[in-house]
Design a protein around this motif. Structure first.
Motif, PDB file in Angstrom:
ATOM      1  N   PRO A 150       0.839  -1.202   0.000  1.00 42.49           N
ATOM      2  CA  PRO A 150       0.000   0.000   0.000  1.00 42.49           C
ATOM      3  C   PRO A 150       0.883   1.265   0.000  1.00 42.49           C
ATOM      4  O   PRO A 150       2.076   1.210   0.289  1.00 42.49           O
ATOM      5  CB  PRO A 150      -0.781  -0.127   1.303  1.00 42.49           C
ATOM      6  N   THR A 151       0.298   2.368  -0.315  1.00 41.35           N
ATOM      7  CA  THR A 151       1.011   3.668  -0.306  1.00 41.35           C
ATOM      8  C   THR A 151       0.314   4.610   0.656  1.00 41.35           C
ATOM      9  O   THR A 151      -0.915   4.536   0.821  1.00 41.35           O
ATOM     10  CB  THR A 151       1.046   4.292  -1.705  1.00 41.35           C
ATOM     11  N   GLY A 196      -0.525   8.315   1.151  1.00 41.70           N
ATOM     12  CA  GLY A 196      -0.607   9.494   0.294  1.00 41.70           C
ATOM     13  C   GLY A 196      -0.499  10.801   1.053  1.00 41.70           C
ATOM     14  O   GLY A 196       0.009  11.808   0.541  1.00 41.70           O
ATOM     15  N   SER A 206      -3.841   8.699   5.189  1.00 43.30           N
ATOM     16  CA  SER A 206      -4.667   8.182   4.083  1.00 43.30           C
ATOM     17  C   SER A 206      -3.761   7.739   2.953  1.00 43.30           C
ATOM     18  O   SER A 206      -2.626   8.235   2.826  1.00 43.30           O
ATOM     19  CB  SER A 206      -5.654   9.256   3.606  1.00 43.30           C
ATOM     20  N   GLY A 207      -4.253   6.753   2.140  1.00 48.10           N
ATOM     21  CA  GLY A 207      -3.432   6.258   1.050  1.00 48.10           C
ATOM     22  C   GLY A 207      -4.234   5.296   0.168  1.00 48.10           C
ATOM     23  O   GLY A 207      -5.460   5.309   0.124  1.00 48.10           O
ATOM     24  N   SER A 208      -3.577   4.393  -0.609  1.00 51.14           N
ATOM     25  CA  SER A 208      -4.221   3.451  -1.532  1.00 51.14           C
ATOM     26  C   SER A 208      -3.661   2.058  -1.328  1.00 51.14           C
ATOM     27  O   SER A 208      -2.510   1.907  -0.878  1.00 51.14           O
ATOM     28  CB  SER A 208      -4.018   3.891  -2.984  1.00 51.14           C
ATOM     29  N   GLU A 215      -4.715  -2.548  -2.543  1.00 48.24           N
ATOM     30  CA  GLU A 215      -5.536  -3.419  -3.383  1.00 48.24           C
ATOM     31  C   GLU A 215      -6.993  -3.347  -2.934  1.00 48.24           C
ATOM     32  O   GLU A 215      -7.301  -3.344  -1.748  1.00 48.24           O
ATOM     33  CB  GLU A 215      -5.044  -4.855  -3.273  1.00 48.24           C
ATOM     34  N   LYS A 216      -7.842  -3.262  -3.882  1.00 46.26           N
ATOM     35  CA  LYS A 216      -9.269  -3.145  -3.597  1.00 46.26           C
ATOM     36  C   LYS A 216      -9.729  -4.318  -2.734  1.00 46.26           C
ATOM     37  O   LYS A 216      -9.451  -5.476  -3.022  1.00 46.26           O
ATOM     38  CB  LYS A 216     -10.057  -3.129  -4.905  1.00 46.26           C
TER      39      LYS A 216
END
Length: 627
Positions: free
Chosen positions: A589-590, A592, A619-621, A623-624
């Motif tokens: 994950p990243t 942000g 907060s970040g992104s 895999e769904k």
């Protein structure tokens, strides 16, 4: 207009003819046959009938007021010595065409040769029947239109003969008129009108008319004896009606001038007032099979040429009726036996009866009606409208091509009323039932074998005409069909997250363990997205466990299960159990952003910053769906 033929044995056959219809069955010509059309007085035959030769067939077209002409086809007319005649309602008999091989193809010119009156012909008796049929029909129609409740109208008044004068052989010579009997009249019974010497009559007091010397007296002689006298009027005319009724049998008349002794010529009458005994119609038979088969009253037949037999007064003319319409006549033999075979009767219902007519025209009582129905047309194609499964756990109507566990399904459909419906399975009869009211239902008495079946039905009417087969209705019968397997658990036993899975869950186990129940000792076949991935045997208690030998690929798998028992019967597939396999680690994950939202200084922080916010928001992104 009536149409009939007289064969070389003077047997008369009527053909049903409707000038307003353009449909007429062909007639096969026979040697020496006379074809006769009746016509009304004053009608020009050449204006009402046209003839044409096509090969050896003769077509007679009746020019009616309908949109299309009615046609009569006489097959092979020009190969036989036949002829076409007409008979007027006044008894005039004419020839219009004789079969002649020299007649060219195409339109045929009709002649108009006068042959004399009906009573002078060799076939007078049968022509009389034709003439009576035409007259009765015309009078019945007229009487019905004018006054339906009135009695039949009497014959028209006959015209008295015109006086002819005797000629003198020498000038100024005087001669007495030779007395004569110029006419005879029947004034009683069924047939009235003018007679000729030698006639048979049912009038015991016939009227005699003649000529004589004016104002003289004539003796009336009967069989040579003077029975009365009559006076000639001033014009030379006389008439006489016997006071005493004449006896049955032959009677000879002549007159004699009392003054001169001169006599007239002889005239002979045969008195016959006794109607023949009631004729009988003893049998109606179907001869199409080679051996006569009796057609019962109100029965049905495929024979358009049935044979009628019976008894009548010896040598009498037997008239055959369809209800009140004469259709033929035949003479009884010396013993009173008669037999008649129809040339052709179209399909329909006939109320057949017969009556005997003697030479005087006396008609006896008709026989009892013998009603038959002629039916040569095949019934309409029957239909199978429904097949019902009423056995096992799943019941109800079956579609064409369905699989069923009912080995005695119920078939129903429609067919011609009263027809026998024969049901076939793969071409072999399995039963029959009668469509009493035009519908039918059938359930096999014996269970049908397992496997594929194609069912058809035919309809056979009461005289044996058979329809085309119905459209096929296909079924597959599987009686010992096992139940579908039951899935009791799907277990993930690999990776960090393990345990039981619900349908639709995700798992990192590409070889999950599946367990359930089925028919004892049956084989359970496992499918993934419709493709078989393995099979396993259930134990004696029906329990089974399956782990795929080859790992399932990542993605969604719709697992279904089928039971295959020892008899080789397969169950329907079970409801699907969905498993989503995911064995790949997610991407890192990243982060942000990091947000400071406490104290004097707030806002987004950079990596390495100092903050007084002990609970900054990250907060970040990733895999769904991942955690």
């Amino acid at each position: 207009m009536n149409f009939a033929c007289i064969n070389d044995k003077d047997a008369l056959y009527f053909f049903p003819l409707n000038e307003q219809e353009a449909v007429f069955s062909p007639i096969q010509a026979m040697d020496g046959t006379r074809y006769v059309l009746t016509e009304q007085e004053g009608v020009d035959f050449s204006q009402t009938v046209a003839a044409e030769r096509v090969d050896n067939d003769l077509y007679l077209r009746l020019r009616s007021e309908s949109e299309s002409d009615s046609s009569i086809q006489i097959k092979d007319f020009f190969q036989f010595q036949g002829s076409v005649h007409s008979l007027s309602d006044t008894g005039e008999y004419r020839l219009h065409l004789s079969a002649d091989s020299a007649t060219a193809a195409g339109p045929v010119t009709l002649c108009n040769e006068y042959l004399g009156v009906q009573q002078d012909q060799p076939e007078a008796a049968v022509l009389k029947v034709m003439q009576q049929a035409a007259a009765f029909q015309a009078l019945d129609q007229l009487a019905e239109s004018l006054n339906p409740s009135a009695e039949p109208m009497p014959n028209a008044q006959e015209t008295e003969p015109v006086l002819f004068l005797a000629a003198a052989s020498e000038a100024n010579a005087t001669f007495a008129v030779i007395p004569s009997i110029t006419a005879l009249y029947d004034q009683a019974g069924n047939k009235r009108g003018q007679l000729v010497s030698g006639s048979v009559t049912d009038d015991k007091r016939p009227k005699l008319v003649g000529l004589g010397e004016p104002n003289t007296t004539l003796d009336i002689l009967l069989n040579g004896e003077v029975v009365d006298s009559v006076t000639v009027d001033g014009q030379g005319n006389w008439s006489y009606t016997p006071v005493v009724p004449l006896e049955e049998g032959g009677q000879l008349f002549f007159v004699r001038d009392q003054t001169t002794g001169k006599t007239s010529g002889n005239v002979v009458l045969i008195i016959d007032t006794m109607a023949p005994a009631r004729a009988s119609l003893s049998s109606v038979t179907d001869d199409t099979s080679g051996s006569p088969i009796a057609i019962a009253k109100d029965g049905h037949t495929r024979d358009n040429t049935p044979t009628l037999k019976g008894k009548a007064e010896a040598n009498s003319l037997v008239i055959i009726y369809n209800d009140t319409t004469p259709i033929a006549s035949i003479y009884a033999d010396d013993n009173g036996n008669w037999s008649w075979t129809a040339i052709f009767l179209p399909d329909g219902t006939y109320a057949l009866k017969v009556a005997a007519m003697d030479f005087a025209g006396n008609i006896g009582l008709p026989s009892v009606k013998h009603t038959i129905t002629i039916d040569t047309q095949a019934p309409s194609q029957p239909k199978i409208l429904e097949v019902l499964d009423d056995a096992g756990t799943s019941t109800g109507p079956l579609l064409n091509g369905a699989v069923t566990d009912d080995d005695t399904p119920t078939f129903s459909g429609t067919a011609e009323q009263g027809a026998t419906v024969v049901i076939y399975d793969n071409g072999f009869e399995i039963g029959r039932v009668v469509a009493e009211d035009g519908t039918w239902s059938f359930t096999p008495e014996q269970p049908l074998a397992e496997g594929e079946h194609s069912f058809t039905a035919t309809a056979t009417d009461r005289v044996g005409n058979q329809s085309q087969a119905s459209e096929a209705w296909d079924l597959t019968i599987l009686v010992n069909v096992p139940a579908a397997p039951v899935v009791e658990s799907v277990l993930d036993d690999a990776g960090t997250v393990t345990g039981a899975l619900e349908s639709g869950d995700f798992t990192d186990d590409s070889t999950p363990t599946i367990s359930g129940s089925a028919e004892a000792n049956a084989t359970v076949i496992i499918y993934s997205n419709g493709e078989e991935i393995g099979r396993v045997e259930a134990d004696n208690s029906g329990n089974w466990v399956f782990t795929p030998e080859n790992p399932l690929a990542d993605g969604e798998h719709s697992l279904t299960f089928v039971t295959l028992n020892g008899a080789g019967n397969s169950s329907e597939p079970s409801d699907p159990w969905v498993v989503n396999v995911d064995t790949q680690a997610p991407n890192a994950p990243t982060i942000g952003s990091v947000l400071d939202d406490v104290g004097v200084k707030t806002g987004e922080l950079a990596s390495g910053d100092v903050t007084d916010d002990q609970r900054p928001t990250l907060s970040g992104s990733a895999e769904k769906g991942a955690t």
